[in-house]
Design an enzyme around this catalytic site. Structure first.
Site, PDB file in Angstrom:
ATOM      1  N   ARG A 174      -1.417  17.816  50.866  1.00  0.00           N
ATOM      2  CA  ARG A 174      -0.162  16.695  50.762  1.00  0.00           C
ATOM      3  C   ARG A 174      -0.798  16.239  48.972  1.00  0.00           C
ATOM      4  NH1 ARG A 174       1.192  18.245  53.832  1.00  0.00           N
ATOM      5  NH2 ARG A 174       2.167  17.430  56.048  1.00  0.00           N
ATOM      6  N   SER A 225       4.801   8.630  56.804  1.00  0.00           N
ATOM      7  CA  SER A 225       3.741   8.497  56.802  1.00  0.00           C
ATOM      8  C   SER A 225       3.250   7.988  55.982  1.00  0.00           C
ATOM      9  CB  SER A 225       3.470   9.796  57.719  1.00  0.00           C
ATOM     10  OG  SER A 225       3.415  10.790  58.090  1.00  0.00           O
ATOM     11  N   GLU A 295      -0.660   8.115  51.429  1.00  0.00           N
ATOM     12  CA  GLU A 295       0.118   8.988  51.351  1.00  0.00           C
ATOM     13  C   GLU A 295       1.474   8.797  50.952  1.00  0.00           C
ATOM     14  OE1 GLU A 295       2.982  12.616  54.295  1.00  0.00           O
ATOM     15  OE2 GLU A 295       0.705  12.643  54.493  1.00  0.00           O
TER      16      GLU A 295
END
Length: 299
Positions: A174, A225, A295
């Site tokens: 990520r 998320s 995130e």
């Protein structure tokens, strides 16, 4: 600010509005007004836009489809540029594709499946854009953008552009070089795919979509998320073990379906969501000695 709007309109750069409510452009439906909101209708129009904004020292923020974004209720001062229509071109050249940063991932996965191109099945249920996916190395189901990206055309904060290779992007979980080391935004990307069986590709995509529908709260406004998984642990599992699923502050609630999602259960504010994020961070640190990293991009 009106004289800047007039300059932009004279250049026919695309959609230009004043005091645009940004909650209209985030999937969690939170965010105050942008002083100036622009959706360029081409890469050339984007360059014209940036030139005018630099002339007037207007700060700039770039957003995509708003699926991984949390914006304050107070809004954003300066200009917000959205990559969307106008930066959503697509060219298919055998097993490689060139696609604009504003192209929706879900639509892209569906379109290229018709050409029997495999490699993008993992993204079939991710409600973001190509630019945002490259920026954060979006992924799911054991794959991510780093597995298929050849190169990306990047707009840097100083207005310059450059094509970066997969290696240049320094992808990690990520993460990409664009987030901190070389801050920038993806204008377009080239992906390497492979020929596959159409029925198998569609079956894989449908399996992933069904999984998301069964495990994630997409019937509520949310930002996706909230935390990166602190591998080998999973954020949602830690939240569930702490008994925090369903916990609510104001109009924001930790999803009862998945612990790594915070949903807008009414008229949630930025501060409601931030309070839940802080609660989770504190509880996980206290009970597991793990530092949770968000995130979702928080402005």
């Amino acid at each position: 600010m009106q004289h800047i709007v007039d300059k932009l309109n004279n250049k026919s750069v695309g959609k230009v509005t004043l005091n645009e409510p940004l909650k209209k452009h985030t999937t969690i439906k939170i965010g105050g007004p942008a002083d100036l909101f622009i959706r360029p209708n081409s890469i050339e129009a984007l360059h014209d836009t940036l030139e005018i904004l630099r002339e007037h020292d207007i700060p700039v923020r770039v957003i995509g489809r708003g699926s991984n974004l949390l914006i304050p209720d107070e809004g954003i001062r300066g200009a917000v540029i959205q990559f969307g229509k106008g930066l959503d071109h697509l060219e298919v050249n055998e097993d490689q594709i060139l696609v604009g940063g504003g192209y929706p991932l879900v639509r892209l996965a569906a379109i290229i499946s018709r050409d029997e191109l495999s490699g993008f099945e993992f993204a079939g249920g991710i409600p973001g854009s190509v630019g945002g996916a490259v920026f954060m190395n979006a992924g799911a189901h054991g794959s991510d953008i780093s597995k298929i990206l050849v190169k990306a055309h990047i707009l840097f904060e100083d207005g310059t552009t450059e094509w970066l290779s997969n290696e240049d992007m320094k992808f990690d979980y990520r993460k990409s070089v664009l987030q901190n080391e070389r801050k920038g935004y993806c204008l377009e990307a080239v992906f390497q795919l492979q020929k596959g069986n159409k029925k198998e590709i569609l079956a894989e995509m449908n399996k992933h979509k069904d999984y998301r529908r069964e495990t994630q709260p997409w019937d509520y406004p949310c930002a996706g998320s909230i935390f990166r998984n602190p591998l080998p642990n999973h954020a949602g599992q830690l939240v569930e073990e702490l008994g925090l699923k369903g916990h609510q502050i104001g109009g924001a609630k930790i999803s009862e379906m998945h612990g790594n999602f915070i949903v807008n259960d009414g008229d949630a504010s930025y501060h409601d969501v931030m309070a839940l994020i802080q609660l989770i961070k504190e509880q996980v640190k206290e009970n597991y000695d793990i530092d949770m990293v968000t995130e979702v991009e928080i402005l």
